[in-house]
Enzyme design. Structure first.
Site, PDB file in Angstrom:
ATOM      1  N   HIS A  34       8.531  -8.333   3.282  1.00 14.16           N
ATOM      2  CA  HIS A  34       7.586  -8.184   2.192  1.00 14.16           C
ATOM      3  C   HIS A  34       8.250  -9.631   1.402  1.00 14.16           C
ATOM      4  O   HIS A  34       7.920  -9.313   0.283  1.00 14.16           O
ATOM      5  CB  HIS A  34       7.867  -6.772   1.628  1.00 14.16           C
ATOM      6  N   HIS A  59       1.892  -1.891  -3.322  1.00 11.67           N
ATOM      7  CA  HIS A  59       3.145  -1.443  -2.620  1.00 11.67           C
ATOM      8  C   HIS A  59       2.938   0.222  -3.220  1.00 11.67           C
ATOM      9  O   HIS A  59       4.183   0.892  -3.488  1.00 11.67           O
ATOM     10  CB  HIS A  59       4.068  -1.602  -2.682  1.00 11.67           C
ATOM     11  N   GLU A 118      -1.228   0.401   2.985  1.00 10.46           N
ATOM     12  CA  GLU A 118      -0.969  -0.444   2.062  1.00 10.46           C
ATOM     13  C   GLU A 118      -1.707  -1.946   2.716  1.00 10.46           C
ATOM     14  O   GLU A 118      -1.948  -2.253   4.137  1.00 10.46           O
ATOM     15  CB  GLU A 118       1.020  -1.141   2.533  1.00 10.46           C
TER      16      GLU A 118
HETATM   17  C1  BGC Z   1       7.309  -0.908   4.880  1.00  8.99           C
HETATM   18  C2  BGC Z   1       9.000  -0.163   5.496  1.00  8.99           C
HETATM   19  C3  BGC Z   1      10.103  -0.764   4.187  1.00  8.99           C
HETATM   20  C4  BGC Z   1       9.181  -0.603   3.221  1.00  8.99           C
HETATM   21  C5  BGC Z   1      10.192  -1.216   2.103  1.00  8.99           C
HETATM   22  C6  BGC Z   1       6.870  -0.463   3.910  1.00  8.99           C
HETATM   23  O1  BGC Z   1       5.741  -1.115   3.871  1.00  8.99           O
HETATM   24  O2  BGC Z   1       6.896  -0.083   6.007  1.00  8.99           O
HETATM   25  O3  BGC Z   1       9.536  -0.379   6.891  1.00  8.99           O
HETATM   26  O4  BGC Z   1      10.883  -0.044   4.412  1.00  8.99           O
HETATM   27  O5  BGC Z   1       7.909  -0.826   3.047  1.00  8.99           O
HETATM   28  O6  BGC Z   1      10.578   0.461   0.828  1.00  8.99           O
END
Ligand code: BGC
Length: 351
Positions: free
Chosen positions: A105, A179, A314
């Site tokens: 991310h 998110h 997402e």
């Molecule tokens: C991911 C997860 C991750 C989370 C973090 C999600 O978008 O797919 O693997 O733990 O984000 O909060």
């Protein structure tokens, strides 16, 4: 209606502002410039009663340490890049590794932790705020200077438009997503296991034990990943399936059928009647069933951050695409203008 106010002054003195975008019936969302984050989103149930359907925290400061990315815009690259490295045009780039051994991310200080610049206006489509950010050359290891924007628009008929744009002065991976974690019963409801989910995808991407796609496109047929017809999220979430064991539930990218702007998913809560329909022009959608959610101090009532208390849908390019040449190309090149749109539309279903 658009209302702007000072939300909080951070410990380092930076001011965080928030905007309320609403339709005449009071439905709408509140967003802040820290992380271009959706703080709350209220929509009616089948009796017209409004409830907030996204997880959030009371205080802006809490978002600075949030490991769950609640409501934020993710960048430069949503999801994981294996080993925090990739080679682009013959040059290897090393990224900030914040989810060892991977980059997740956007890195240690991803777009979710940055203070964006917000500008509100009423457009033909509704009430909107456009957030802009400059990500400097080398930010979290990514090459080139990137100028990004995300515009949120709330329409009278309860659609949330999320529009991304970007340009860069050197080739760079770019894969933004939103998110938010959804619970259509209301964000303080215990879980989303009864929510009915559809995903317009005949294939998904299996992952290795580091949650990196193996590169295979697996058919969803006769598996817990078949959401082509509506099924409760919880129906098979505990099934003895190796991919569910790796993810502790669903944490997988689906290969959306078709291309261009098309329907990707529906999420419905029969108890309240609230339904959300997602359209996007992106090739994939990560289904994350909140498997690692847990209590965080200052949550809006700690109970809202229980495991599987909400689900993230997402829209995005595929995880690790910079290292997987057969995946859709997620490289933004100088002279190109990135533009992408995801729409979350809200209505109600009959009993
Ligand atoms: C991911 C997860 C991750 C989370 C973090 C999600 O978008 O797919 O693997 O733990 O984000 O909060």
């Amino acid at each position: 209606m658009i209302e702007k106010r000072l939300f909080e002054i951070l410990p380092d003195g930076r001011k965080v502002h928030c905007w309320r975008l609403s339709s005449s019936d009071g439905a709408g969302l509140t967003v802040m410039d820290l992380g271009a984050t959706i703080l709350s989103l209220e929509v009616p149930d089948r009796d017209g009663a409004l409830a907030n359907v996204v997880l959030g925290y009371d205080r802006a400061e809490t978002y600075l340490d949030d490991p769950h990315y609640l409501g934020a815009v993710i960048g430069r690259f949503a999801n994981r890049i294996a080993g925090g490295r990739f080679t682009l045009d013959g040059t290897e780039h090393r990224l900030a590794v914040n989810d060892p051994p991977n980059a997740l991310h956007g890195g240690v200080t991803g777009f979710d932790k940055r203070l964006w610049h917000g500008n509100a206006r009423t457009t033909d489509e509704g009430e909107s705020v456009c957030f802009t950010l400059v990500s400097e050359d080398g930010d979290q290891g990514y090459p080139g200077t990137l100028e990004a924007s995300v515009r949120y628009t709330w329409t009278q008929d309860h659609r949330l438009l999320v529009e991304y744009a970007a340009a860069a002065d050197a080739p760079t991976p770019f894969n933004p997503t939103q998110h938010s974690y959804w619970n259509l019963s209301g964000a303080s409801s215990p879980d989303v296991l009864d929510h009915l989910l559809t995903i317009a995808a005949g294939c998904y991407l299996p992952v290795d034990t580091n949650l990196i796609p193996t590169g295979e496109f697996a058919s969803v047929s006769a598996s817990p990943f078949d959401f082509r017809e509506a099924r409760p999220i919880g129906r098979d979430i505990e099934a003895a399936h190796p991919q569910l064991e790796i993810g502790s539930g669903y944490d997988h990218c689906f290969v959306l059928d078709g291309s261009g702007f098309r329907q990707a998913a529906t999420l419905a809560d029969l108890a309240s009647g609230r339904r959300m329909t997602v359209h996007t022009d992106m090739p994939g959608m990560q289904l994350y069933s909140g498997n690692f959610l847990g209590p965080v101090a200052n949550g809006r009532g700690e109970e809202t951050l229980r495991r599987r208390s909400a689900v993230a849908l997402e829209t995005q390019f595929f995880p690790d695409s910079p290292n997987q040449p057969h995946f859709p190309d997620a490289i933004l090149r100088p002279g190109e203008r990135f533009a992408s749109r995801t729409v979350n539309a809200f209505d109600v279903v009959d009993n």
